[in-house]
Design a protein around this motif. Structure first.
Motif, PDB file in Angstrom:
ATOM      1  N   SER A   1       0.802  -1.222   0.000  1.00 50.60           N
ATOM      2  CA  SER A   1       0.000   0.000   0.000  1.00 50.60           C
ATOM      3  C   SER A   1       0.836   1.273   0.000  1.00 50.60           C
ATOM      4  O   SER A   1       0.312   2.356   0.265  1.00 50.60           O
ATOM      5  N   ASP A   2       2.122   1.177  -0.280  1.00 50.02           N
ATOM      6  CA  ASP A   2       2.962   2.369  -0.356  1.00 50.02           C
ATOM      7  C   ASP A   2       2.720   3.101  -1.680  1.00 50.02           C
ATOM      8  O   ASP A   2       1.990   2.631  -2.551  1.00 50.02           O
ATOM      9  N   ILE A   3       3.358   4.252  -1.811  1.00 51.70           N
ATOM     10  CA  ILE A   3       3.328   4.987  -3.082  1.00 51.70           C
ATOM     11  C   ILE A   3       4.540   4.538  -3.904  1.00 51.70           C
ATOM     12  O   ILE A   3       5.670   4.599  -3.442  1.00 51.70           O
ATOM     13  N   TYR A   4       4.274   4.063  -5.120  1.00 54.76           N
ATOM     14  CA  TYR A   4       5.334   3.508  -5.957  1.00 54.76           C
ATOM     15  C   TYR A   4       5.539   4.370  -7.198  1.00 54.76           C
ATOM     16  O   TYR A   4       4.644   5.094  -7.628  1.00 54.76           O
ATOM     17  N   LYS A   5       6.726   4.252  -7.770  1.00 57.06           N
ATOM     18  CA  LYS A   5       7.055   4.993  -8.984  1.00 57.06           C
ATOM     19  C   LYS A   5       7.020   4.059 -10.188  1.00 57.06           C
ATOM     20  O   LYS A   5       7.337   2.875 -10.089  1.00 57.06           O
ATOM     21  N   ILE A   6       6.643   4.622 -11.319  1.00 55.65           N
ATOM     22  CA  ILE A   6       6.780   3.932 -12.601  1.00 55.65           C
ATOM     23  C   ILE A   6       7.643   4.818 -13.490  1.00 55.65           C
ATOM     24  O   ILE A   6       7.291   5.961 -13.754  1.00 55.65           O
ATOM     25  N   ASP A   7       8.769   4.277 -13.901  1.00 50.71           N
ATOM     26  CA  ASP A   7       9.673   5.036 -14.763  1.00 50.71           C
ATOM     27  C   ASP A   7       9.865   4.263 -16.063  1.00 50.71           C
ATOM     28  O   ASP A   7      10.619   3.296 -16.114  1.00 50.71           O
ATOM     29  N   VAL A   8       9.146   4.666 -17.089  1.00 49.69           N
ATOM     30  CA  VAL A   8       9.253   3.993 -18.393  1.00 49.69           C
ATOM     31  C   VAL A   8       9.994   4.855 -19.397  1.00 49.69           C
ATOM     32  O   VAL A   8       9.923   4.622 -20.611  1.00 49.69           O
ATOM     33  N   GLY A   9      10.702   5.860 -18.903  1.00 48.34           N
ATOM     34  CA  GLY A   9      11.510   6.689 -19.786  1.00 48.34           C
ATOM     35  C   GLY A   9      10.747   7.796 -20.485  1.00 48.34           C
ATOM     36  O   GLY A   9      11.267   8.375 -21.460  1.00 48.34           O
ATOM     37  N   MET A  10       9.535   8.106 -20.028  1.00 50.21           N
ATOM     38  CA  MET A  10       8.789   9.201 -20.652  1.00 50.21           C
ATOM     39  C   MET A  10       9.461  10.528 -20.333  1.00 50.21           C
ATOM     40  O   MET A  10       9.911  10.748 -19.199  1.00 50.21           O
ATOM     41  N   PRO A  11       9.556  11.415 -21.311  1.00 51.08           N
ATOM     42  CA  PRO A  11      10.265  12.691 -21.091  1.00 51.08           C
ATOM     43  C   PRO A  11       9.547  13.566 -20.080  1.00 51.08           C
ATOM     44  O   PRO A  11       8.323  13.718 -20.133  1.00 51.08           O
ATOM     45  N   LYS A  12      10.298  14.121 -19.161  1.00 52.32           N
ATOM     46  CA  LYS A  12       9.718  14.957 -18.109  1.00 52.32           C
ATOM     47  C   LYS A  12       9.948  16.446 -18.354  1.00 52.32           C
ATOM     48  O   LYS A  12       9.270  17.289 -17.764  1.00 52.32           O
ATOM     49  N   GLU A  13      10.914  16.785 -19.218  1.00 52.13           N
ATOM     50  CA  GLU A  13      11.267  18.189 -19.393  1.00 52.13           C
ATOM     51  C   GLU A  13      10.147  18.933 -20.135  1.00 52.13           C
ATOM     52  O   GLU A  13       9.592  18.430 -21.110  1.00 52.13           O
TER      53      GLU A  13
END
Length: 309
Positions: free
Chosen positions: A125-137
């Motif tokens: 039930s924690d907060i998790y990250k998903i990093d699929v390489g989508m551009p953030k800039e």
């Protein structure tokens, strides 16, 4: 003018994210006649699966490539969503063939609460990250026309492209494939579809599997943008008024409704919020849906229901 365009564009991009969730509602209703209250929970469950598998796969396999790890995690999450679809048909919907619509609606509500709880049990039930390489800039466009330019989030542009590709694919699927036509026949009349040899159980597994894939895509994008947390299932309820706007049976309507909703609530919050005290984003979608129900209940692209007596 530059600030207005920035607000408008941000609203349109948010609307595209709502549309990704709404596609699941429309898909299941169009193919089975069931209004699926569990779609928000499916988005959360799929996002949790993707987030956790993307953590576990490198530990299991020793992979150093983030791309390969994410690809394997996505495949595993998709297999899990197909398994969930099969279990839903086997244990729930298969037992309720030809039942009243309210019975099917309440069954999806039960599925929703089960997925919320089971997801927490299975993945935490924690907060998790998903990093699929989508551009953030961010990008700054039209700098020559407006001072400072118009701020655009690259991640939102990717989400818009994915949503457009999904809509085009689903529209072609329903219109030009035998399975798509069978899905529409099942939605019109379960008994009639069975009488001409359409396998109802297989059709329902297919449509819930496709809805699970759509939920996974939506969950990955939302999770990449906001993090995977249990508020995602509540956020997904914004798609309910959206499908009323676009029409419960219209795949393109999900996109158009999302654009209207996203742009409308963002502009209202920014320009009317300070005058009315804020909080417009909380109720704007539902008030807009209520107006549409009074004026055009079938939505912008929904099919009119004509009863002959």
């Amino acid at each position: 003018m530059g600030f207005f365009l920035e607000t408008l564009f941000g609203g349109l991009m948010t609307g595209m994210l709502y549309s990704l969730v709404a596609l699941g509602f429309v898909l299941i209703f169009k193919a089975s006649g069931v209004f699926n209250f569990a779609q928000g929970a499916m988005v959360l469950f799929a996002a949790l699966a993707m987030a956790r598998f993307s953590e576990w796969v490198p530990a299991w396999t020793g992979l150093q490539s983030r791309f390969l790890a994410n690809a394997i995690a996505f495949a595993l999450a998709l297999l899990l969503m197909v398994a969930v679809a099969w279990l839903i048909e086997r244990l729930v919907l298969g037992k309720l063939v030809n039942q009243e619509g309210i019975t099917l609606l309440m069954s999806t509500l039960g599925i929703s609460y089960f997925l919320d709880g089971f997801g927490q049990t299975l993945f935490g039930s924690d907060i998790y990250k998903i990093d699929v390489g989508m551009p953030k800039e961010p990008l700054f466009l039209f700098e020559s026309m407006f001072q400072g330019g118009v701020l655009v989030n690259q991640e939102d542009l990717v989400a818009a492209g994915v949503a457009a590709a999904l809509v085009a694919s689903l529209a072609l699927f329903f219109q030009y494939t035998g399975t798509g036509r069978a899905l529409r026949a099942v939605a019109d009349d379960h008994q009639a579809a069975q009488s001409i040899g359409i396998p109802l159980k297989r059709i329902w597994v297919i449509v819930w599997s496709v809805a699970g894939f759509v939920a996974l895509v939506a969950g990955v994008i939302w999770g990449s943008k906001l993090g995977v947390q249990f508020s995602l299932s509540v956020l997904a309820l914004k798609a309910l008024p959206l499908v009323i706007l676009g029409g419960l049976t219209s795949v393109p309507g999900a996109i158009v409704g999302g654009l209207i909703l996203g742009a409308g609530e963002k502009i209202a919050e920014v320009f009317l919020g300070p005058k009315l005290g804020g909080g417009i984003e909380i109720w704007f979608a539902y008030v807009l849906a209520l107006v549409f129900l009074l004026i055009r209940p079938q939505g912008l692209f929904g099919e009119k229901i004509i009863d002959r007596v």
